[in-house]
Structure formats: C-alpha cells, structure tokens
Motif scaffolding. Structure first.
Motif, PDB file in Angstrom:
ATOM      1  N   ASP A 167       0.860  -1.204   0.001  1.00 42.29           N
ATOM      2  CA  ASP A 167      -0.151   0.170  -0.179  1.00 42.29           C
ATOM      3  C   ASP A 167       0.691   1.298   0.096  1.00 42.29           C
ATOM      4  OD1 ASP A 167      -2.211  -1.491  -0.165  1.00 42.29           O
ATOM      5  OD2 ASP A 167      -2.951  -1.194   1.945  1.00 42.29           O
ATOM      6  N   LEU A 168       1.915   1.397  -0.971  1.00 43.65           N
ATOM      7  CA  LEU A 168       2.873   2.633  -0.940  1.00 43.65           C
ATOM      8  C   LEU A 168       2.011   3.504  -1.751  1.00 43.65           C
ATOM      9  CD1 LEU A 168       5.360   3.767  -0.616  1.00 43.65           C
ATOM     10  CD2 LEU A 168       6.223   2.448  -2.489  1.00 43.65           C
ATOM     11  N   VAL A 169       1.873   4.792  -0.960  1.00 43.21           N
ATOM     12  CA  VAL A 169       0.977   5.771  -1.623  1.00 43.21           C
ATOM     13  C   VAL A 169       2.098   6.914  -1.285  1.00 43.21           C
ATOM     14  CG1 VAL A 169      -1.085   7.220  -1.677  1.00 43.21           C
ATOM     15  CG2 VAL A 169      -1.080   4.787  -1.241  1.00 43.21           C
ATOM     16  N   ILE A 170       1.968   7.733  -2.550  1.00 45.70           N
ATOM     17  CA  ILE A 170       2.632   9.072  -2.167  1.00 45.70           C
ATOM     18  C   ILE A 170       1.571  10.192  -2.378  1.00 45.70           C
ATOM     19  CG2 ILE A 170       4.389  10.624  -3.264  1.00 45.70           C
ATOM     20  CD1 ILE A 170       6.118   8.196  -4.092  1.00 45.70           C
ATOM     21  N   THR A 171       1.512  11.018  -1.621  1.00 45.15           N
ATOM     22  CA  THR A 171       0.461  12.201  -2.055  1.00 45.15           C
ATOM     23  C   THR A 171       1.021  13.562  -1.703  1.00 45.15           C
ATOM     24  OG1 THR A 171      -0.088  12.251   0.515  1.00 45.15           O
ATOM     25  CG2 THR A 171      -1.603  10.968  -0.813  1.00 45.15           C
ATOM     26  N   TYR A 172       0.894  14.463  -2.408  1.00 40.88           N
ATOM     27  CA  TYR A 172       1.334  15.744  -2.583  1.00 40.88           C
ATOM     28  C   TYR A 172       0.253  16.896  -2.680  1.00 40.88           C
ATOM     29  CZ  TYR A 172       0.340  15.199  -7.598  1.00 40.88           C
ATOM     30  OH  TYR A 172      -0.449  14.986  -8.729  1.00 40.88           O
ATOM     31  N   ASP A 173       0.802  18.025  -1.835  1.00 36.91           N
ATOM     32  CA  ASP A 173      -0.097  19.061  -1.765  1.00 36.91           C
ATOM     33  C   ASP A 173       0.570  20.504  -2.048  1.00 36.91           C
ATOM     34  OD1 ASP A 173      -2.469  20.505  -1.381  1.00 36.91           O
ATOM     35  OD2 ASP A 173      -1.824  21.031   0.527  1.00 36.91           O
ATOM     36  N   ILE A 174       0.484  21.004  -3.175  1.00 38.07           N
ATOM     37  CA  ILE A 174       1.523  21.998  -3.487  1.00 38.07           C
ATOM     38  C   ILE A 174       0.445  23.611  -3.244  1.00 38.07           C
ATOM     39  CG2 ILE A 174       2.558  23.407  -5.165  1.00 38.07           C
ATOM     40  CD1 ILE A 174       2.480  19.824  -5.259  1.00 38.07           C
ATOM     41  N   ARG A 175       1.007  24.320  -2.667  1.00 31.87           N
ATOM     42  CA  ARG A 175       0.315  25.803  -2.051  1.00 31.87           C
ATOM     43  C   ARG A 175       1.272  26.966  -2.603  1.00 31.87           C
ATOM     44  NH1 ARG A 175      -4.303  25.281   0.864  1.00 31.87           N
ATOM     45  NH2 ARG A 175      -4.713  22.856   1.313  1.00 31.87           N
ATOM     46  N   ASN A 176       0.814  28.118  -3.130  1.00 29.75           N
ATOM     47  CA  ASN A 176       1.701  29.326  -3.290  1.00 29.75           C
ATOM     48  C   ASN A 176       1.897  29.847  -2.077  1.00 29.75           C
ATOM     49  OD1 ASN A 176      -0.382  30.820  -2.498  1.00 29.75           O
ATOM     50  ND2 ASN A 176      -0.724  31.878  -4.270  1.00 29.75           N
ATOM     51  N   TYR A 177       2.660  30.949  -2.087  1.00 31.75           N
ATOM     52  CA  TYR A 177       3.090  31.553  -0.869  1.00 31.75           C
ATOM     53  C   TYR A 177       2.080  31.945  -0.061  1.00 31.75           C
ATOM     54  CZ  TYR A 177       1.309  35.804  -3.102  1.00 31.75           C
ATOM     55  OH  TYR A 177       0.704  36.868  -3.739  1.00 31.75           O
ATOM     56  N   SER A 178       0.850  32.205  -0.525  1.00 36.28           N
ATOM     57  CA  SER A 178       0.038  32.865   0.551  1.00 36.28           C
ATOM     58  C   SER A 178      -0.900  31.731   0.849  1.00 36.28           C
ATOM     59  CB  SER A 178      -1.035  34.018  -0.098  1.00 36.28           C
ATOM     60  OG  SER A 178      -1.558  33.415  -1.302  1.00 36.28           O
ATOM     61  N   GLY A 179      -0.488  30.415   0.629  1.00 34.68           N
ATOM     62  CA  GLY A 179      -1.418  29.209   1.083  1.00 34.68           C
ATOM     63  C   GLY A 179      -2.463  28.729   0.335  1.00 34.68           C
ATOM     64  N   GLU A 180      -2.660  29.470  -0.992  1.00 34.65           N
ATOM     65  CA  GLU A 180      -3.756  29.201  -1.989  1.00 34.65           C
ATOM     66  C   GLU A 180      -3.309  27.637  -2.488  1.00 34.65           C
ATOM     67  OE1 GLU A 180      -6.478  30.571  -2.721  1.00 34.65           O
ATOM     68  OE2 GLU A 180      -6.050  32.227  -1.375  1.00 34.65           O
ATOM     69  N   PRO A 181      -4.159  26.947  -2.477  1.00 36.32           N
ATOM     70  CA  PRO A 181      -3.917  25.479  -3.209  1.00 36.32           C
ATOM     71  C   PRO A 181      -3.733  25.621  -4.856  1.00 36.32           C
ATOM     72  CG  PRO A 181      -6.269  25.793  -2.525  1.00 36.32           C
ATOM     73  CD  PRO A 181      -5.715  26.911  -2.200  1.00 36.32           C
ATOM     74  N   VAL A 182      -2.654  25.056  -4.835  1.00 35.87           N
ATOM     75  CA  VAL A 182      -2.021  25.050  -6.467  1.00 35.87           C
ATOM     76  C   VAL A 182      -2.733  23.660  -7.064  1.00 35.87           C
ATOM     77  CG1 VAL A 182      -0.315  25.174  -8.055  1.00 35.87           C
ATOM     78  CG2 VAL A 182      -0.416  26.603  -5.951  1.00 35.87           C
ATOM     79  N   GLN A 183      -2.251  22.571  -6.504  1.00 35.04           N
ATOM     80  CA  GLN A 183      -2.588  21.183  -7.121  1.00 35.04           C
ATOM     81  C   GLN A 183      -2.133  20.297  -5.905  1.00 35.04           C
ATOM     82  OE1 GLN A 183      -4.357  19.266  -8.995  1.00 35.04           O
ATOM     83  NE2 GLN A 183      -3.240  20.062 -11.087  1.00 35.04           N
ATOM     84  N   SER A 184      -3.196  19.408  -5.949  1.00 36.91           N
ATOM     85  CA  SER A 184      -2.734  17.943  -5.088  1.00 36.91           C
ATOM     86  C   SER A 184      -3.156  16.967  -5.745  1.00 36.91           C
ATOM     87  CB  SER A 184      -3.648  18.331  -3.850  1.00 36.91           C
ATOM     88  OG  SER A 184      -5.001  18.355  -4.046  1.00 36.91           O
ATOM     89  N   GLY A 185      -2.742  15.773  -5.214  1.00 40.84           N
ATOM     90  CA  GLY A 185      -2.967  14.275  -5.716  1.00 40.84           C
ATOM     91  C   GLY A 185      -2.392  13.448  -5.210  1.00 40.84           C
ATOM     92  N   ALA A 186      -2.469  12.113  -5.643  1.00 42.71           N
ATOM     93  CA  ALA A 186      -2.045  10.982  -5.295  1.00 42.71           C
ATOM     94  C   ALA A 186      -1.589   9.971  -6.126  1.00 42.71           C
ATOM     95  CB  ALA A 186      -2.972  10.279  -4.067  1.00 42.71           C
ATOM     96  N   ILE A 187      -0.281   9.516  -5.682  1.00 43.78           N
ATOM     97  CA  ILE A 187       0.183   8.437  -6.532  1.00 43.78           C
ATOM     98  C   ILE A 187       0.314   7.248  -5.957  1.00 43.78           C
ATOM     99  CG2 ILE A 187       2.326   7.727  -7.874  1.00 43.78           C
ATOM    100  CD1 ILE A 187       3.242  10.553  -7.956  1.00 43.78           C
ATOM    101  N   GLU A 188      -0.452   6.185  -6.490  1.00 45.91           N
ATOM    102  CA  GLU A 188      -0.693   4.677  -5.717  1.00 45.91           C
ATOM    103  C   GLU A 188       0.434   3.768  -6.288  1.00 45.91           C
ATOM    104  OE1 GLU A 188      -4.580   3.443  -5.195  1.00 45.91           O
ATOM    105  OE2 GLU A 188      -5.265   5.401  -4.356  1.00 45.91           O
ATOM    106  N   ILE A 189       1.302   3.369  -5.628  1.00 48.62           N
ATOM    107  CA  ILE A 189       2.334   2.725  -6.395  1.00 48.62           C
ATOM    108  C   ILE A 189       2.069   1.150  -5.894  1.00 48.62           C
ATOM    109  CG2 ILE A 189       4.980   1.866  -6.170  1.00 48.62           C
ATOM    110  CD1 ILE A 189       5.289   4.769  -5.414  1.00 48.62           C
ATOM    111  N   GLY A 190       1.300   0.928  -4.836  1.00 44.36           N
ATOM    112  CA  GLY A 190       0.861  -0.616  -4.340  1.00 44.36           C
ATOM    113  C   GLY A 190       1.905  -1.288  -3.637  1.00 44.36           C
TER     114      GLY A 190
END
Lengths: 259, 239
Positions: free
Chosen positions: A72-95
């Motif tokens: 169940d190896l999962v990599i999740t990411y959450d990217i925000r700009n300098y003011s905390g506004e969400p830019v992008q987020s997602g998950a990579i499920e490697i298994g």
C-alpha cells in the motif's frame, strides 16, 4: 512434572526468539538505511510553461532494501503558493514494492497559471515566489504489522515568468535615435517575441518600431529609429507581449535625446 | 535453615540481576539514544526515565518477593504474576506505546509499531503459563509440607500441654475430664496401621547424584544450583 516445565520453557524461549527476529527484521532496515525514501529537493524540481499551463516534474525514489515487501505504498502531494492558496494536489498509488527492489519515478503535475491569473496568482507572473510542496509517503511493512509515514515539506523557489522589462536610456547617433532596453524572462519560457517602441506627441503616433526578443534569458537590445521625426515626441511607450501576458512601460521623452 | 538461607541468597541475586536488566542497562541505553537522537519522540519520552525507574523498581520488588517464597505457594504465584504485569507495562512504556516519531529538517517520520508491541507483550505473557505451571506442579508438595509442619506443631503443643497438666495435677487425683485437654491437630492413621508409620518410598539415587527438593530432578552432587528450577541445594549436600 519437570518435563512439562522444561517443555514450556523451551516453547517460550522459541516463541521469544521468533518475536525478537520479527522485531529486528522489522526495525533494522530503517535506521540502517536499507529502506530509503528520497523525495525531491528544491533543486531537482523541473518547471515548464506552455499555453498558459505550468508543468512541474519532481523526481523521487524509494529503495526497499529490507526483508519484507512494502504494501500500500502511496505518495500524496499538496502544493500551495506563498499565500497558502492551493495550486495542485494528488496521490500516486504505487501499491506493492517487493523486497530488494527500487522504484524511481517523478511526481508530475500541471496547473493552469493563465486561468489562475485572475484569482490571486498574478503575483507569480511578475515576481519571484515560493511554492510550498508537502509530500507524504505512506506504506505498510512486515506483513502490514508496521505502518510507515513520512512527511516532507519543502519550499521550491518560483522564478517570475516576466522578471523585468526596462528602459535603459536613449541617445541620437549617426542620424538614428537609439533606445536601449532589457527584458528578463524565466528560463521556463522559450521562443521569440517582439519589443515595440511607440513615440507619441499627445495622442498622435509619431513613430513605431519593433525588434525581436528571445525569451528565457536576460536580453538587452537597442532599437534604432531613423531621424528626423515628424514631430518632437512627448512620451515613449515600450510594449512587449510575452505569451498571454503584456507589459507596457511609459517614459517621458527627453528632447535632449535628439541632439 | 539452610534452605531459608539459600532462598534469601536467591532473592538477593534476583534483585541484582533484575535491577541490571530493567533499570541500569535500559537507562544507559536510553541516555545513549536520547543524546544521539534528540529528535526522537514517543508518547512517554518526556518522562521515560521516571517510568523506567518506577516500573523497573516494581519488577525488581515483585521478582525478589517471588523468589523469596517457595514454589507452589500462592504468594510466589501472586508476585510472579505481578512481576509479569509490570514487565508488560515496562515494555509498553519503553516502546512508546508502539508509535515513534522522528523529525529532522524538512522531514517528519512516524513509525506505528503498535501491532509489533502487542505481539511482544503476547510473547512476554507466555511466561504466565510457566509461572502457573510451576505453581501447580509444586502445589501438592507444598500442601503436604504445610500439613506436616502443622502436625509437628500440633504434636509439640500437645506434648507441652500434657507435660504442663502433669505438673499441675497431683497424681493421686487423676481427672478424666476432657476439659483439661487442649484441642490440637492430630495426624490420624488408619486402624490397621496404628503404631506403624511406613517409611516413605525412596527411589534409588545413582551414586554421585542428588535430588532437588523443589522440582525433583536429579543433579550431580557437586552442583550448587538445580539446573532445572534454579533453586539452591543445601550447603551440606554439595560434595
């Protein structure tokens, strides 16, 4: 009677040895470095820009040098700009990552800077900033008996797409008006565009010349405008269109430049 | 008397070894770990030394009291189970409840070993079977020993009472009254065995061997300690 006690003692010793082996093989790969997670550092992130879309590629590597498979190896990411506004987020499920294997890949994502331009992201077009990356790795180890979770936060510097457009001076020489300028753009930009110079006298356009500018570097140039002009201008406007973004700079015209 | 001395020496030795196992060595290791990895955090890390002292002390006390009592007694069973319970608590605290966190720089790492800790506790609790088995195996012998002791004490008391009565009452006026007799426990034998107490059956012991009073296992006469149950042999039995 002594036999039964001895048998129980032996059984307990055997079970304890097995438990010790289980604990050791579960823990040892982590401090020894056999199980290793390399998440992208700020310098490893590769940026790109095309048609208003920013592309980001961040490499990662997970080395399972331990004794058991990683589940169940999962990599999740959450990217925000300098003011905390969400830019992008997602998950990579490697298994599942079998013991002794290494997985190497990249976290790839895009975000529509052009669409986000109107919602607080204009700053990123003209100014350097930071994008805050929060990358989480979650997995199970030792037949799901151990849960591993790693969190990694890094601020990745964002270079302004259009860092600077400036007028560096003007002078006349050999019957020509020479206008010096510079344009600095981010190296994620590629291609050519045009720098326009407009000379106005009131609302009348006295002269208009342009020159090709290469993007993705610090560019300096000199526009040559033949003299004499039909009228003495009172202002000079430098205008450049870089993809979907335009920069206009107006400077007062000094008649001394004509002498 | 010799057996009592050996029990005390057993208890002192147990206290010493358990102090090393559960207090001294763990505190040294904890000091090494916390000084080299100050970023390591567990649920009990802030007061881990106090917990190790407390639960380690409880383990030492329980184990010492367990050793001081003979196998087969309820006190030994009780202190044995207490010691095991404290060992479980001690392990739970040392493992931080199974969750360890580590942070350095931009990284934060969390290990959830809860299930592993439960397995370890399960392994430790297996010793409860051994403690109970030792109790149940030695219980019959302990009951018999206690009964004989009571009989001996009763016989002594009866003899003392009879002697006192003889001195109190003149011989010319013997009193058949029961009120003059004291009540005491008496070893009643079967009618056909009145006046005859058969000697206990002694199994032939090979030359150079002796039998452990606690577990009944034979050992060489040169041994000081029974290799099976760890109890000390009487000093005069060591040749």
């Amino acid at each position: 009677m002594a036999t039964s006690i001895r048998a129980v003692q032996t059984a307990i010793a055997l079970v304890n040895v097995l438990i010790f082996a289980l604990v050791f093989t579960s823990l040892w790969p982590f401090p020894s470095g056999d199980f290793k997670v390399d998440l992208p550092s700020a310098g490893e992130v590769v940026w790109g820009y095309e048609d208003g879309i920013v592309t980001v590629s961040a490499p990662y590597s997970i080395d399972n040098g331990g004794f058991y498979d990683v589940d169940d190896l999962v990599i999740t990411y959450d990217i925000r700009n300098y003011s905390g506004e969400p830019v992008q987020s997602g998950a990579i499920e490697i298994g599942t990552l079998p013991a002794g294997e290494v997985t190497t890949d990249t976290i790839d994502f895009t975000f529509p800077l052009l669409e986000m331009y109107g919602s607080g992201f204009a700053w990123m077009v003209y100014n350097d900033a930071f994008l805050n990356f929060a990358v989480d790795v979650s997995c199970y180890y030792t037949m799901r008996l151990v849960h591993f979770y790693a969190e990694y936060n890094v601020s990745v510097p964002w270079e302004a797409l259009i860092e600077d457009v400036g007028f560096d001076g003007a002078r006349s020489q050999d019957g020509m008006l020479l206008v010096d300028y510079h344009v600095t753009t981010s190296d994620v930009l590629e291609g050519l565009t045009a720098m326009h110079v407009y000379l106005y006298n009131g609302t009348d356009l006295v002269a208009h010349y342009s020159e090709t500018v290469s993007l993705g570097e610090y560019h300096t140039g000199t526009l040559e405008i033949p003299l004499p002009l039909s009228a003495v201008p009172d202002r000079m406007v430098l205008s450049i269109q870089i993809f979907e973004f335009s920069v206009v700079e107006t400077v007062a015209f000094d008649p001394g430049w004509l002498t | 008397m010799t057996r009592g001395k050996s029990r005390v020496s057993d208890a002192v030795w147990t206290a010493f070894t358990e102090s090393l196992r559960f207090i001294v060595v763990p505190l040294i290791l904890l000091d090494l770990v916390t000084s080299h990895y100050p970023q390591l955090a567990t649920a009990f890390m802030s007061q881990i030394e106090g917990f190790v002292f407390f639960f380690g002390g409880m383990i030492v006390a329980s184990s010492t009291l367990e050793t001081m009592h003979r196998p087969g007694t309820y006190k030994r069973l009780l202190f044995g189970m207490c010691a095991l319970t404290f060992v479980g608590m001690w392990l739970f605290v040392v493992f931080g409840g199974g969750v360890a966190e580590f942070s350095y720089g931009p990284y934060f790492v969390q290990f959830d070993l809860t299930k592993i800790v439960y397995i370890v506790l399960g392994g430790v609790s297996l010793k409860a079977v051994l403690v109970y088995l030792t109790f149940s195996v030695n219980r019959k012998a302990e009951v018999e020993r206690a009964r004989k002791r009571r009989v001996e004490e009763a016989e002594k008391a009866r003899a003392g009472a009879a002697h006192a009565a003889r001195r109190r009452t003149p011989r010319a006026h013997p009193s058949p009254s029961f009120s003059d007799l004291s009540s005491a426990e008496f070893d009643v034998t079967a009618d056909h065995e009145v006046g005859f107490t058969p000697a206990p059956y002694m199994k032939d012991i090979p030359k150079g061997m002796k039998t452990c009073e606690v577990c009944g296992v034979q050992s060489p006469t040169k041994d000081y300690v029974c290799k099976n149950c760890g109890s000390w042999f009487p000093a005069d039995s060591v040749i």
